[in-house]
Motif scaffolding. Structure first.
Motif, PDB file in Angstrom:
ATOM      1  N   GLY A 110     -57.734 -27.098   4.322  1.00 22.19           N
ATOM      2  CA  GLY A 110     -58.708 -26.046   4.036  1.00 22.19           C
ATOM      3  C   GLY A 110     -60.106 -26.626   3.971  1.00 22.19           C
ATOM      4  O   GLY A 110     -60.344 -27.763   4.400  1.00 22.19           O
ATOM      5  N   CYS A 111     -61.045 -25.866   3.425  1.00 24.85           N
ATOM      6  CA  CYS A 111     -62.420 -26.347   3.327  1.00 24.85           C
ATOM      7  C   CYS A 111     -63.148 -25.553   2.251  1.00 24.85           C
ATOM      8  O   CYS A 111     -62.943 -24.344   2.110  1.00 24.85           O
ATOM      9  N   ALA A 112     -63.986 -26.264   1.492  1.00 27.91           N
ATOM     10  CA  ALA A 112     -64.694 -25.604   0.385  1.00 27.91           C
ATOM     11  C   ALA A 112     -66.064 -25.083   0.801  1.00 27.91           C
ATOM     12  O   ALA A 112     -66.763 -24.471  -0.003  1.00 27.91           O
ATOM     13  N   MET A 113     -66.463 -25.331   2.044  1.00 31.86           N
ATOM     14  CA  MET A 113     -67.852 -25.063   2.434  1.00 31.86           C
ATOM     15  C   MET A 113     -68.139 -23.590   2.701  1.00 31.86           C
ATOM     16  O   MET A 113     -69.282 -23.155   2.667  1.00 31.86           O
ATOM     17  N   GLY A 114     -67.114 -22.841   3.014  1.00 33.77           N
ATOM     18  CA  GLY A 114     -67.247 -21.384   3.120  1.00 33.77           C
ATOM     19  C   GLY A 114     -68.233 -20.876   4.157  1.00 33.77           C
ATOM     20  O   GLY A 114     -68.871 -19.829   3.937  1.00 33.77           O
ATOM     21  N   CYS A 115     -68.371 -21.581   5.271  1.00 30.34           N
ATOM     22  CA  CYS A 115     -69.240 -21.061   6.342  1.00 30.34           C
ATOM     23  C   CYS A 115     -68.680 -19.706   6.781  1.00 30.34           C
ATOM     24  O   CYS A 115     -67.473 -19.577   7.019  1.00 30.34           O
ATOM     25  N   LYS A 116     -69.580 -18.746   6.861  1.00 26.99           N
ATOM     26  CA  LYS A 116     -69.124 -17.355   7.011  1.00 26.99           C
ATOM     27  C   LYS A 116     -68.417 -17.081   8.345  1.00 26.99           C
ATOM     28  O   LYS A 116     -67.609 -16.180   8.446  1.00 26.99           O
ATOM     29  N   PHE A 117     -68.754 -17.860   9.360  1.00 25.24           N
ATOM     30  CA  PHE A 117     -68.222 -17.592  10.701  1.00 25.24           C
ATOM     31  C   PHE A 117     -66.926 -18.351  10.959  1.00 25.24           C
ATOM     32  O   PHE A 117     -66.353 -18.260  12.027  1.00 25.24           O
ATOM     33  N   CYS A 118     -66.452 -19.113   9.979  1.00 27.77           N
ATOM     34  CA  CYS A 118     -65.376 -20.069  10.252  1.00 27.77           C
ATOM     35  C   CYS A 118     -64.053 -19.624   9.646  1.00 27.77           C
ATOM     36  O   CYS A 118     -63.985 -19.275   8.469  1.00 27.77           O
ATOM     37  N   HIS A 119     -63.027 -19.668  10.460  1.00 28.68           N
ATOM     38  CA  HIS A 119     -61.700 -19.237  10.020  1.00 28.68           C
ATOM     39  C   HIS A 119     -61.159 -20.147   8.920  1.00 28.68           C
ATOM     40  O   HIS A 119     -60.597 -19.680   7.929  1.00 28.68           O
ATOM     41  N   THR A 120     -61.366 -21.472   9.083  1.00 27.38           N
ATOM     42  CA  THR A 120     -60.900 -22.418   8.054  1.00 27.38           C
ATOM     43  C   THR A 120     -61.567 -22.098   6.720  1.00 27.38           C
ATOM     44  O   THR A 120     -60.937 -22.164   5.654  1.00 27.38           O
ATOM     45  N   GLY A 121     -62.875 -21.739   6.796  1.00 28.90           N
ATOM     46  CA  GLY A 121     -63.637 -21.444   5.582  1.00 28.90           C
ATOM     47  C   GLY A 121     -63.025 -20.319   4.759  1.00 28.90           C
ATOM     48  O   GLY A 121     -63.159 -20.290   3.528  1.00 28.90           O
ATOM     49  N   THR A 122     -62.338 -19.392   5.416  1.00 32.84           N
ATOM     50  CA  THR A 122     -61.747 -18.258   4.687  1.00 32.84           C
ATOM     51  C   THR A 122     -60.495 -18.677   3.922  1.00 32.84           C
ATOM     52  O   THR A 122     -59.997 -17.947   3.074  1.00 32.84           O
ATOM     53  N   MET A 155     -60.186 -29.123  10.553  1.00 34.32           N
ATOM     54  CA  MET A 155     -60.316 -28.438   9.263  1.00 34.32           C
ATOM     55  C   MET A 155     -60.967 -29.372   8.245  1.00 34.32           C
ATOM     56  O   MET A 155     -60.611 -30.542   8.141  1.00 34.32           O
ATOM     57  N   GLY A 156     -61.932 -28.829   7.493  1.00 34.73           N
ATOM     58  CA  GLY A 156     -62.542 -29.597   6.404  1.00 34.73           C
ATOM     59  C   GLY A 156     -63.848 -30.253   6.768  1.00 34.73           C
ATOM     60  O   GLY A 156     -64.252 -30.280   7.935  1.00 34.73           O
ATOM     61  N   GLU A 157     -64.512 -30.762   5.739  1.00 35.00           N
ATOM     62  CA  GLU A 157     -65.799 -31.447   5.901  1.00 35.00           C
ATOM     63  C   GLU A 157     -65.551 -32.952   5.735  1.00 35.00           C
ATOM     64  O   GLU A 157     -65.299 -33.412   4.605  1.00 35.00           O
ATOM     65  N   THR A 189     -70.632 -32.905  10.656  1.00 38.71           N
ATOM     66  CA  THR A 189     -70.875 -32.472   9.270  1.00 38.71           C
ATOM     67  C   THR A 189     -71.622 -31.135   9.272  1.00 38.71           C
ATOM     68  O   THR A 189     -72.383 -30.841  10.203  1.00 38.71           O
ATOM     69  N   CYS A 190     -71.383 -30.364   8.205  1.00 34.45           N
ATOM     70  CA  CYS A 190     -72.115 -29.105   8.084  1.00 34.45           C
ATOM     71  C   CYS A 190     -73.477 -29.358   7.439  1.00 34.45           C
ATOM     72  O   CYS A 190     -74.267 -28.436   7.284  1.00 34.45           O
ATOM     73  N   GLY A 191     -73.729 -30.633   7.058  1.00 30.13           N
ATOM     74  CA  GLY A 191     -75.032 -30.955   6.485  1.00 30.13           C
ATOM     75  C   GLY A 191     -74.926 -31.631   5.132  1.00 30.13           C
ATOM     76  O   GLY A 191     -75.737 -31.375   4.245  1.00 30.13           O
TER      77      GLY A 191
END
Ligand code: SF4
Length: 339
Positions: A110-122, A155-157, A189-191
């Motif tokens: 999974g991933c904690a970053m929650g990017c709105k467009f990303c399926h993993t983020g959900t 998946m993930g950061e 990286t998402c930043g």
């Protein structure tokens, strides 16, 4: 409980073996069995004594997880779902191309970053992967294919799991085993910036920043991490990364989201924020997934956007999406618990 050793660097393996009454030489013999011969059992390690092999069997494991599903796209892309000992699952993708075979590796469940467009983020965040679980994905594909490129874009950061990431990078760059060139490995990286990015730069691998927006207002809306690390700070950090890592450029991933970030004004803004960074921009058409509220820009708009950037001297490619039919493309990975 047995300790999984497939994600340990040679020096970590030496230390562990010594702790357990084995020798450095044993570690030096076991290491290539794992990384060159992809051995799944200690039994076959014929250059070790029977006594050593029995100790290894008792205390350590070479588990690569269990592949519980594999899907093949019409374009040749394959997506595997690997399950680990606590039942956690991740997806990993193999992308064959004319001149190279790339694998996309996950770094977290999974991933904690929650990017709105990303399926993993959900899916939310479950846990970090161990270095052995990350290495399991690499070995899984390497057993079947010649792999030339590795991208940590699953998946993930990755920069929020650097203990595991850095061990795996050391193993992959090891000249005596996998011997990957640093130019063939990309960490995305998402930043996330700061010390971990500085350490990453010492590996000299390529860096891809998931940019996706050209100003703080928009980026914060679609990528919550931007509230913590705003664009200015991220851009100066990646510029520094380029210098420290001695790489040719920074790759900027830019999803083309219809009516959100795809106007010529956005393109102008992009040119302006990248003006003093050696950059390569990848424009990616958005890959839909169930219940997503975003839409991909149409082809014409992507072309216009790309032409504008090229005219301004920015190296730009329109990236073709691979494995869309099996939800293996960028931002589509999500473990489906119904499988
Ligand atoms: S785009 Fe990357 S960082 Fe953002 S939610 Fe998805 S996996 Fe996480």
């Amino acid at each position: 409980m047995q300790i999984n050793i497939i994600g340990l660097t040679l020096s970590q393996l030496c230390d562990l073996f010594i702790e357990h009454g084995l020798s450095k030489l044993d570690a030096k013999r076991v290491y290539p069995w794992i990384h060159k011969k992809f051995s799944s059992s200690f039994e076959k390690m014929s250059d070790l004594s029977i006594y050593t092999r029995s100790i290894l069997q008792q205390k350590f494991s070479l588990s690569k997880g269990k592949c519980i599903n594999i899907q093949k796209s019409v374009d040749g892309t394959q997506k595997a779902l690997l399950q680990f000992s606590d039942s956690a699952c991740v997806e990993t993708v193999f992308i064959p191309e004319k001149n190279r075979n790339t694998i996309c590796i996950s770094s977290q469940v999974g991933c904690a970053m929650g990017c709105k467009f990303c399926h993993t983020g959900t899916q939310g965040f479950t846990r970090n992967l161990t270095s052995s679980e990350i290495m399991a994905q690499v070995l899984f594909w390497k057993e079947h294919f010649n792999i030339s490129n590795i991208v940590f874009m699953g998946m993930g950061e990755p920069l929020l799991n650097t203990d595991s990431l850095f061990s795996v990078l050391k193993i992959l760059l090891d000249k005596k085993t996998h011997n990957f060139s640093r130019n063939k490995i990309t960490v995305s990286t998402c930043g996330i910036i700061g010390n971990q990015l500085n350490i990453l730069s010492q590996f000299g691998v390529k860096l891809a920043l998931s940019l996706h927006a050209t100003n703080d207002e928009l980026r914060s809306k679609i990528m919550p991490i931007n509230n913590k690390y705003p664009l200015n700070s991220i851009l100066s950090a990646v510029k520094q990364y380029k210098t420290d890592s001695n790489t040719n450029h920074i790759t900027f991933e830019y999803l083309m989201l219809k009516d959100i970030n795809d106007s010529i004004n956005n393109a102008k803004e992009l040119v302006s924020i990248l003006h003093n960074i050696p950059a390569k921009v990848n424009l990616i058409s958005y890959n839909d997934w169930p219940n997503s509220t975003f839409k991909s820009s149409d082809k014409e708009q992507i072309k216009k956007f790309s032409t504008f950037l090229l005219k301004k001297g920015i190296r730009t490619t329109i990236r073709s999406s691979r494995g869309q039919d099996i939800l293996a493309a960028c931002g589509q990975l999500k473990y489906n618990s119904n499988l």
